[in-house]
Design a protein around this motif. Structure first.
Motif, PDB file in Angstrom:
ATOM      1  N   PHE A 113     -24.966  12.493   5.742  1.00 55.32           N
ATOM      2  CA  PHE A 113     -24.729  12.662   7.182  1.00 55.32           C
ATOM      3  C   PHE A 113     -23.757  13.801   7.480  1.00 55.32           C
ATOM      4  CE2 PHE A 113     -26.832   8.624   7.642  1.00 55.32           C
ATOM      5  CZ  PHE A 113     -27.261   8.583   8.959  1.00 55.32           C
ATOM      6  N   ILE A 114     -22.706  13.933   6.696  1.00 59.58           N
ATOM      7  CA  ILE A 114     -21.678  14.934   7.050  1.00 59.58           C
ATOM      8  C   ILE A 114     -21.999  16.318   6.493  1.00 59.58           C
ATOM      9  CG2 ILE A 114     -19.880  13.184   7.226  1.00 59.58           C
ATOM     10  CD1 ILE A 114     -18.851  14.027   4.489  1.00 59.58           C
ATOM     11  N   TRP A 122     -28.600  15.834  15.143  1.00 56.58           N
ATOM     12  CA  TRP A 122     -29.536  14.845  15.690  1.00 56.58           C
ATOM     13  C   TRP A 122     -28.807  13.570  16.092  1.00 56.58           C
ATOM     14  CZ3 TRP A 122     -31.063   9.952  13.945  1.00 56.58           C
ATOM     15  CH2 TRP A 122     -32.153   9.395  14.617  1.00 56.58           C
ATOM     16  N   VAL A 123     -27.839  13.127  15.268  1.00 57.46           N
ATOM     17  CA  VAL A 123     -27.070  11.927  15.600  1.00 57.46           C
ATOM     18  C   VAL A 123     -26.250  12.159  16.869  1.00 57.46           C
ATOM     19  CG1 VAL A 123     -25.243  10.367  14.822  1.00 57.46           C
ATOM     20  CG2 VAL A 123     -27.006  11.104  13.222  1.00 57.46           C
ATOM     21  N   VAL A 175     -20.988   7.217  12.273  1.00 59.96           N
ATOM     22  CA  VAL A 175     -19.622   7.323  12.803  1.00 59.96           C
ATOM     23  C   VAL A 175     -18.934   8.572  12.265  1.00 59.96           C
ATOM     24  CG1 VAL A 175     -17.346   6.230  12.790  1.00 59.96           C
ATOM     25  CG2 VAL A 175     -19.391   4.853  13.180  1.00 59.96           C
ATOM     26  N   SER A 176     -19.200   8.924  11.012  1.00 59.40           N
ATOM     27  CA  SER A 176     -18.493  10.037  10.371  1.00 59.40           C
ATOM     28  C   SER A 176     -18.852  11.380  10.976  1.00 59.40           C
ATOM     29  CB  SER A 176     -18.791  10.047   8.868  1.00 59.40           C
ATOM     30  OG  SER A 176     -18.348   8.850   8.255  1.00 59.40           O
ATOM     31  N   VAL A 177     -20.033  11.493  11.596  1.00 58.22           N
ATOM     32  CA  VAL A 177     -20.426  12.802  12.142  1.00 58.22           C
ATOM     33  C   VAL A 177     -19.563  13.200  13.333  1.00 58.22           C
ATOM     34  CG1 VAL A 177     -22.810  12.509  11.361  1.00 58.22           C
ATOM     35  CG2 VAL A 177     -22.171  11.763  13.671  1.00 58.22           C
ATOM     36  N   PHE A 178     -18.833  12.275  13.898  1.00 55.46           N
ATOM     37  CA  PHE A 178     -17.963  12.582  15.029  1.00 55.46           C
ATOM     38  C   PHE A 178     -16.574  13.040  14.566  1.00 55.46           C
ATOM     39  CE2 PHE A 178     -21.113   9.647  16.701  1.00 55.46           C
ATOM     40  CZ  PHE A 178     -21.514  10.285  17.864  1.00 55.46           C
ATOM     41  N   GLY A 298      -7.873  10.949  12.195  1.00 57.35           N
ATOM     42  CA  GLY A 298      -8.464  11.660  13.326  1.00 57.35           C
ATOM     43  C   GLY A 298      -7.537  11.725  14.519  1.00 57.35           C
ATOM     44  N   ARG A 299      -6.798  10.612  14.808  1.00 58.34           N
ATOM     45  CA  ARG A 299      -5.864  10.612  15.947  1.00 58.34           C
ATOM     46  C   ARG A 299      -4.652  11.507  15.682  1.00 58.34           C
ATOM     47  NH1 ARG A 299      -7.795   8.675  20.783  1.00 58.34           N
ATOM     48  NH2 ARG A 299      -9.384   7.103  20.297  1.00 58.34           N
TER      49      ARG A 299
END
Length: 302
Positions: A113-114, A122-123, A175-178, A298-299
């Motif tokens: 995915f990443i 696409w995601v 979730v990881s693609v974000f 991420g935060r």
């Protein structure tokens, strides 16, 4: 009636029955007839008085000796499913093999995915994909958690565990693609380091974390309610606190589940047939650790 047993008697094989028959035969025999009267021998007359009791008459007594007694400790050891070290060792090896296969499959799906730009884009354009995984994911999880007979049945337990791992990998990949690629890699490395440290701590400490099962469940419910509230509240510090609390909670869950796996003198133990359940628990702890650590990274990076 005299009954004396000088050798050990096994009551489970019926050796005592011949003693009972012997006692009954002895009591059924009629007493001997009166002895033939003999004329009194001449001699000095006996003095009158109270007759002396017969002190030489033996009283009936029973002596039963039972050997090979089983102590309560031996009974508990025989009843324990992990009475042999080889059974416990095989159980631990099987759980860690299943867990390793789950983590490898999950990591491979996340990497696809990443590192695949087309799939990543696409995601981003298809949010329905992430939401469609949730019902299937929770359905398989409920079956594995509640259906004990199915969880122990081969090969159904392996099929369900593999399907659950595949769905979990898809959800984590979505979730990881974000997040940025370096953030995901840092989260994977931090999760591996924390998991290894907590596993070694669980194996060495004398504290019994299995006693905290009820407390951790209550904390999990509170954290779940907190997360639902944060859906409607956009606050940086509240989300950061949520990620930190989740990391601490599932760190404690990981220590507890590792102690359940290794057994020993802990309060709660697992059955040898629950290797799928044990692997599922530790896998979920590691995955939730990864999710909360990824949120922290991420935060803090934004």
């Amino acid at each position: 009636m005299d009954l004396e047993v000088s050798e050990p008697v096994d009551f489970s094989t019926g050796d005592h029955q011949h003693l009972v028959r012997k006692a009954g035969d002895d009591s059924a025999q009629p007493e001997s007839k009166e002895t033939k009267a003999t004329p009194p021998s001449p001699g000095p007359k006996q003095t009158h008085g109270k007759p002396k009791p017969k002190t030489d008459q033996r009283a009936d007594f029973y002596v039963v000796e039972i050997s090979d007694e089983t102590t309560p400790e031996e009974s508990n050891a025989e009843a324990s499913p992990f009475s042999e070290a080889s059974i416990r060792r095989g159980f631990i090896v099987k759980v860690f093999l299943l867990l390793s296969a789950q983590l490898v499959l999950t990591g491979a799906i996340i990497a696809v995915f990443i590192f695949w730009p087309g799939l990543k884009n696409w995601v981003h354009r298809s949010p329905w994909f992430t939401y469609s995984i949730f019902p299937a994911f929770f359905g398989v999880l409920i079956v594995l958690a509640c259906c004990e007979d199915l969880r122990r049945q081969v090969p159904a337990n392996y099929i369900l565990l593999g399907l659950f791992t595949f769905l979990q990998g898809l959800m984590l990949g979505a979730v990881s693609v974000f997040y940025e690629v370096d953030e995901v890699l840092w989260a994977i490395g931090a999760t591996a380091l924390v998991t290894l440290s907590l596993t070694l701590f669980a194996l060495q400490t004398k504290l019994d974390f299995t006693l905290l099962n009820g407390v951790l469940f209550v904390a999990l419910v509170v954290l779940l309610i907190y997360g639902i509230i944060l859906i409607f509240i956009r606050s940086y510090w509240l989300h950061l606190l949520y990620a930190a609390l989740g990391t601490v909670l599932f760190s404690l869950y990981l220590v507890m589940d590792v102690q359940l796996l290794v057994g020993g003198s802990h309060h709660v133990k697992l059955d040898p047939e629950e290797y799928v359940f044990a692997a599922l628990n530790i896998y979920l702890d590691i995955i939730n650790l990864f999710i909360f650590i990824l949120q922290l990274i991420g935060r803090m990076g934004r």
